[in-house]
Design an enzyme around this catalytic site. Structure first.
Site, PDB file in Angstrom:
ATOM      1  N   TYR A 140       0.332  56.266  56.200  1.00  0.00           N
ATOM      2  CA  TYR A 140       0.150  57.581  57.410  1.00  0.00           C
ATOM      3  C   TYR A 140       0.037  56.813  58.656  1.00  0.00           C
ATOM      4  CZ  TYR A 140       0.128  61.575  53.962  1.00  0.00           C
ATOM      5  OH  TYR A 140       0.104  62.559  53.202  1.00  0.00           O
ATOM      6  N   LYS A 186      -1.725  50.939  42.105  1.00  0.00           N
ATOM      7  CA  LYS A 186      -0.544  50.505  41.738  1.00  0.00           C
ATOM      8  C   LYS A 186      -0.684  48.852  41.608  1.00  0.00           C
ATOM      9  CE  LYS A 186       3.463  51.157  39.805  1.00  0.00           C
ATOM     10  NZ  LYS A 186       3.796  51.794  38.534  1.00  0.00           N
ATOM     11  N   ASP A 218       0.789  56.175  38.200  1.00  0.00           N
ATOM     12  CA  ASP A 218       1.751  56.803  37.453  1.00  0.00           C
ATOM     13  C   ASP A 218       1.193  57.402  36.246  1.00  0.00           C
ATOM     14  OD1 ASP A 218       1.662  54.351  36.605  1.00  0.00           O
ATOM     15  OD2 ASP A 218       3.733  53.926  36.226  1.00  0.00           O
ATOM     16  N   ASP A 242      -2.700  62.313  48.498  1.00  0.00           N
ATOM     17  CA  ASP A 242      -1.876  63.662  48.821  1.00  0.00           C
ATOM     18  C   ASP A 242      -1.056  64.166  47.654  1.00  0.00           C
ATOM     19  OD1 ASP A 242      -0.666  65.517  50.615  1.00  0.00           O
ATOM     20  OD2 ASP A 242       1.134  64.400  50.736  1.00  0.00           O
ATOM     21  N   ASP A 246      -1.922  67.872  45.268  1.00  0.00           N
ATOM     22  CA  ASP A 246      -1.119  68.771  44.998  1.00  0.00           C
ATOM     23  C   ASP A 246      -0.952  69.195  43.474  1.00  0.00           C
ATOM     24  OD1 ASP A 246      -0.742  69.504  47.767  1.00  0.00           O
ATOM     25  OD2 ASP A 246       1.348  70.076  47.389  1.00  0.00           O
TER      26      ASP A 246
HETATM   27  C1  IPM Z   1      -2.383  67.545  53.229  1.00  0.00           C
HETATM   28  C2  IPM Z   1      -1.030  67.841  53.859  1.00  0.00           C
HETATM   29  C3  IPM Z   1      -0.997  66.797  55.117  1.00  0.00           C
HETATM   30  C4  IPM Z   1      -1.113  65.441  54.592  1.00  0.00           C
HETATM   31  C5  IPM Z   1       0.116  67.031  55.948  1.00  0.00           C
HETATM   32  C6  IPM Z   1       0.412  68.469  56.415  1.00  0.00           C
HETATM   33  C7  IPM Z   1       0.290  65.831  57.129  1.00  0.00           C
HETATM   34  O1  IPM Z   1      -0.012  67.736  53.156  1.00  0.00           O
HETATM   35  O2  IPM Z   1      -3.559  67.667  54.225  1.00  0.00           O
HETATM   36  O3  IPM Z   1      -2.591  67.354  52.208  1.00  0.00           O
HETATM   37  O4  IPM Z   1      -0.060  64.561  54.120  1.00  0.00           O
HETATM   38  O5  IPM Z   1      -2.425  64.891  54.456  1.00  0.00           O
HETATM   39 MN    MN Z   2      -0.733  67.371  51.022  1.00  0.00          MN
END
Ligand code: IPM
Ligand code: MN
Length: 360
Positions: A140, A186, A218, A242, A246
């Site tokens: 990032y 990894k 993975d 990240d 999710d």
């Molecule tokens: C999160 C989001 C952010 C990230 C984006 C919006 C930059 O996806 O907080 O998980 O990737 O960190």
């Molecule tokens: Mn995210």
């Protein structure tokens, strides 16, 4: 009376809608416990680009650095024509300015919501994990970065110090939980991951009471959905975290439920894991429980008010238990609460605590 200042950054999309309900809860907590909690609003993201010409105005930076803690809604707006400044860049700069290198994302499954997940209930039951994601390093932020028409580059770089400080947060967190850290990397391919593994193993030596395992990312992704109860604390670098967070949201039943805390040396940043959700923005249907859960984390980690934090968490659980649902967690065809109504339900469930003497 104890006074606190909370910087509030509603941001974009559903951010302002869910933040409004979260602040409502924060204010009730102030009344219940007799704290003076002053909230000050600042611009970030696309809202800031529109009104101030930049995604992270200096007024916002000054405001958040002066606050005791920061509550953020969401950042991102796909309708904004791609220019040099993206709303997301404002969020990344904010994280960096606050120095919040450790992002805590707890994921647990409420028994009343088990049916929402595509996973079989017997695999899901008892899931309770904490992702500790490194937040101010890695791909990032790594330099060099950039692109031409034909080529693009990003850089994955971590120093031993950056790895060790976030590893300590993971081990400390594990001590207050089930004493197990799973470190994700990894290392079969990446030098950065080899350093990651060495550093985490070294820090583990300071925590002999906490078990450590290393998993390739993975395989970790697979085990997260095949055997989620095998995890307690998951420690990851920025991008892996990240992605895995999710994926882990699927376990809870909805991204809209998940809170997060980003911690460093200064004021912490507290935000729901869901993004700006442009598809439902402005409709008043977003789930405010992720933002309200972030208020609980703000109380716990930001203002060190554990009792108040526990009350918010417990109240959210009771509201779910009582069957209140927003669209994202309602059964198809069932009536769902609006964002406002869900916020009011939480406030309503909080208020009797004074009368019943649960709060001093
Ligand atoms: C999160 C989001 C952010 C990230 C984006 C919006 C930059 O996806 O907080 O998980 O990737 O960190
Ligand atoms: Mn995210």
């Amino acid at each position: 009376m104890t006074r606190f200042t909370v910087g509030v950054l509603p941001g974009d999309g559903v951010g302002p809608e869910v933040t409004r309900e979260a602040i409502g809860v924060l204010q009730v907590i102030g009344e219940l416990f007799d704290y003076q909690i002053d909230t000050r609003e600042y611009l970030v993201g696309a809202a800031a680009i529109r009104q101030a010409g930049e995604a992270l105005p200096s007024r916002t930076v000054q405001g958040v650095l002066d606050a005791d803690a920061v509550l953020l809604g969401a950042v991102g707006d796909p309708s904004l024509s791609p220019g040099r400044q993206s709303p997301e860049a404002g969020l990344l700069a904010l994280r960096r300015r606050l120095g919040v290198f450790a992002n805590l994302r707890p994921v647990s499954v409420h028994s009343a919501l088990e049916a929402l997940s595509p996973l079989r209930p017997e695999r899901l039951a008892g899931t309770d994990l904490l992702i500790v994601r490194e937040l101010t390093g890695g791909l990032y932020y790594g330099e060099p970065r950039g692109r031409t028409e034909a080529e693009a580059v990003n850089t994955l770089r971590y120093s031993a110090n950056e790895i060790e400080r976030v590893a300590r947060v993971a081990f400390e967190s594990a001590r207050a939980r089930r004493r197990k850290v799973t470190s994700v990397d990894k290392a079969n391919v990446l030098e950065v991951s080899q350093l990651w593994r060495e550093c985490v193993t070294r820090i583990a030596g300071e925590y002999p009471d906490v078990a450590l395992e290393h998993l390739y990312v993975d395989y970790a992704a697979m085990r997260l959905v095949s055997d989620p109860t095998s995890f307690d604390v998951l420690l990851t670098e920025n991008l892996f975290g990240d992605i895995l967070s999710d994926e882990a949201a699927v376990l809870a039943g909805s991204l809209g439920l998940l809170p997060s805390a980003s911690l460093g040396e200064g004021p912490g940043l507290f935000e729901p894991v869901h993004g700006s959700a442009p598809d439902i923005a402005g409709q008043g249907t977003a789930n405010p429980l992720g933002a309200i859960g972030s208020v609980a984390m703000l109380l716990r980690y930001g203002l060190k008010l554990a009792e108040a934090a526990e009350l918010v968490d417990e109240t959210v659980r009771s509201v779910l238990h009582a069957g209140w649902r927003t669209r994202d967690i309602a059964r198809p065809g069932a009536r769902a609460l609006t964002t406002r109504e869900m916020g009011r339900e939480v406030v309503r469930a909080l208020k009797p605590h004074v009368a019943h003497g649960m709060v001093r």
